[in-house]
Write a protein that holds these residues in place. Structure first.
Motif, PDB file in Angstrom:
ATOM      1  N   ASP A  30       0.826  -1.196   0.000  1.00 30.91           N
ATOM      2  CA  ASP A  30       0.000   0.000   0.000  1.00 30.91           C
ATOM      3  C   ASP A  30       0.862   1.249   0.000  1.00 30.91           C
ATOM      4  O   ASP A  30       0.561   2.216  -0.673  1.00 30.91           O
ATOM      5  N   VAL A  33       2.283   1.906  -3.516  1.00 25.65           N
ATOM      6  CA  VAL A  33       1.284   2.455  -4.419  1.00 25.65           C
ATOM      7  C   VAL A  33       0.931   3.880  -4.025  1.00 25.65           C
ATOM      8  O   VAL A  33       0.919   4.775  -4.845  1.00 25.65           O
ATOM      9  N   SER A  34       0.680   4.106  -2.746  1.00 25.48           N
ATOM     10  CA  SER A  34       0.218   5.426  -2.325  1.00 25.48           C
ATOM     11  C   SER A  34       1.308   6.479  -2.444  1.00 25.48           C
ATOM     12  O   SER A  34       1.014   7.626  -2.718  1.00 25.48           O
ATOM     13  N   LEU A  41      -4.981   5.915   0.338  1.00 23.17           N
ATOM     14  CA  LEU A  41      -5.361   4.834  -0.560  1.00 23.17           C
ATOM     15  C   LEU A  41      -6.545   4.092   0.030  1.00 23.17           C
ATOM     16  O   LEU A  41      -6.412   3.437   1.051  1.00 23.17           O
ATOM     17  N   ASN A  43      -8.934   1.105  -0.482  1.00 26.31           N
ATOM     18  CA  ASN A  43      -9.038  -0.120  -1.264  1.00 26.31           C
ATOM     19  C   ASN A  43     -10.403  -0.193  -1.934  1.00 26.31           C
ATOM     20  O   ASN A  43     -11.422  -0.146  -1.283  1.00 26.31           O
ATOM     21  N   PHE A  87      -7.323   6.336 -10.234  1.00 30.20           N
ATOM     22  CA  PHE A  87      -6.949   4.933 -10.085  1.00 30.20           C
ATOM     23  C   PHE A  87      -7.730   4.322  -8.944  1.00 30.20           C
ATOM     24  O   PHE A  87      -8.285   5.018  -8.097  1.00 30.20           O
ATOM     25  N   LYS A  88      -7.780   2.988  -8.942  1.00 31.11           N
ATOM     26  CA  LYS A  88      -8.344   2.253  -7.815  1.00 31.11           C
ATOM     27  C   LYS A  88      -7.580   0.947  -7.660  1.00 31.11           C
ATOM     28  O   LYS A  88      -7.010   0.423  -8.615  1.00 31.11           O
ATOM     29  N   VAL A  89      -7.550   0.475  -6.429  1.00 26.36           N
ATOM     30  CA  VAL A  89      -6.841  -0.758  -6.105  1.00 26.36           C
ATOM     31  C   VAL A  89      -7.865  -1.785  -5.648  1.00 26.36           C
ATOM     32  O   VAL A  89      -8.661  -1.507  -4.750  1.00 26.36           O
ATOM     33  N   LYS A  93      -4.659  -5.670  -7.899  1.00 28.23           N
ATOM     34  CA  LYS A  93      -4.278  -4.943  -9.110  1.00 28.23           C
ATOM     35  C   LYS A  93      -4.658  -3.477  -8.944  1.00 28.23           C
ATOM     36  O   LYS A  93      -5.485  -3.119  -8.116  1.00 28.23           O
ATOM     37  N   ILE A  94      -4.031  -2.645  -9.744  1.00 31.27           N
ATOM     38  CA  ILE A  94      -4.378  -1.231  -9.810  1.00 31.27           C
ATOM     39  C   ILE A  94      -5.008  -1.000 -11.178  1.00 31.27           C
ATOM     40  O   ILE A  94      -4.472  -1.445 -12.194  1.00 31.27           O
ATOM     41  N   THR A 117      -4.740  -1.910 -16.487  1.00 34.78           N
ATOM     42  CA  THR A 117      -4.583  -2.559 -15.191  1.00 34.78           C
ATOM     43  C   THR A 117      -3.125  -2.970 -15.023  1.00 34.78           C
ATOM     44  O   THR A 117      -2.439  -3.281 -15.991  1.00 34.78           O
ATOM     45  N   LEU A 120      -0.361  -6.031  -8.878  1.00 35.92           N
ATOM     46  CA  LEU A 120       0.519  -5.710  -7.752  1.00 35.92           C
ATOM     47  C   LEU A 120       1.508  -6.836  -7.488  1.00 35.92           C
ATOM     48  O   LEU A 120       2.546  -6.625  -6.889  1.00 35.92           O
TER      49      LEU A 120
END
Length: 133
Positions: A30, A33-34, A41, A43, A87-89, A93-94, A117, A120
């Motif tokens: 996390d 990604v963040s 972030l 989820n 974006f979204k997780v 996957k993102i 996509t 991760l």
């Protein structure tokens, strides 16, 4: 009796160690990604991309243009910039939804919406859609 008590203590301690290890690994993902995309972030929820010039965002956008050029043979798009994105997780996957500015035959700039996509687990990318807007 002492043996059962020690076994139970050992099993409990083992479970705590394993659980904390998994929590640490997911927290590290996390943070990766963040740090790249946003200060928080959530989820599964969409997050705005704060910096469309971030190298990660630019790399995803360039990937989308390259993949679209492989799909369509009669047009050569040249990446110019990213004007907006989110974006979204979820499910390891993102998903990126980007508004990309690209040049068609270096004549005129058009905007496109691309959905990409990225896993991760292994960073594998897939272009889901690429449409003119």
């Amino acid at each position: 009796m002492a043996f059962k008590s020690n076994s139970l203590s050992f099993a409990t301690l083992s479970m705590i160690v394993i659980a904390s290890t998994f929590c640490h690994v997911f927290a590290a993902n996390d943070k990766r990604v963040s740090k790249t995309l946003s200060s928080s972030l959530a989820n599964g929820g969409w997050q705005s991309i704060q910096n469309t010039k971030d190298p990660k965002v630019m790399d995803i956008a360039k990937f989308a243009v390259t993949e679209e050029n492989k799909r369509i043979k009669n047009v050569e798009l040249k990446f110019a910039s990213v004007s907006d994105g989110r974006f979204k997780v979820d499910n390891y996957k993102i998903t990126f939804q980007l508004t990309i500015v690209a040049m068609e035959f270096t004549i005129k700039a058009n905007e496109y919406e691309a959905v990409v996509t990225e896993s991760l687990k292994n960073n594998a990318r897939e272009l889901i859609s690429f449409v003119s807007i």
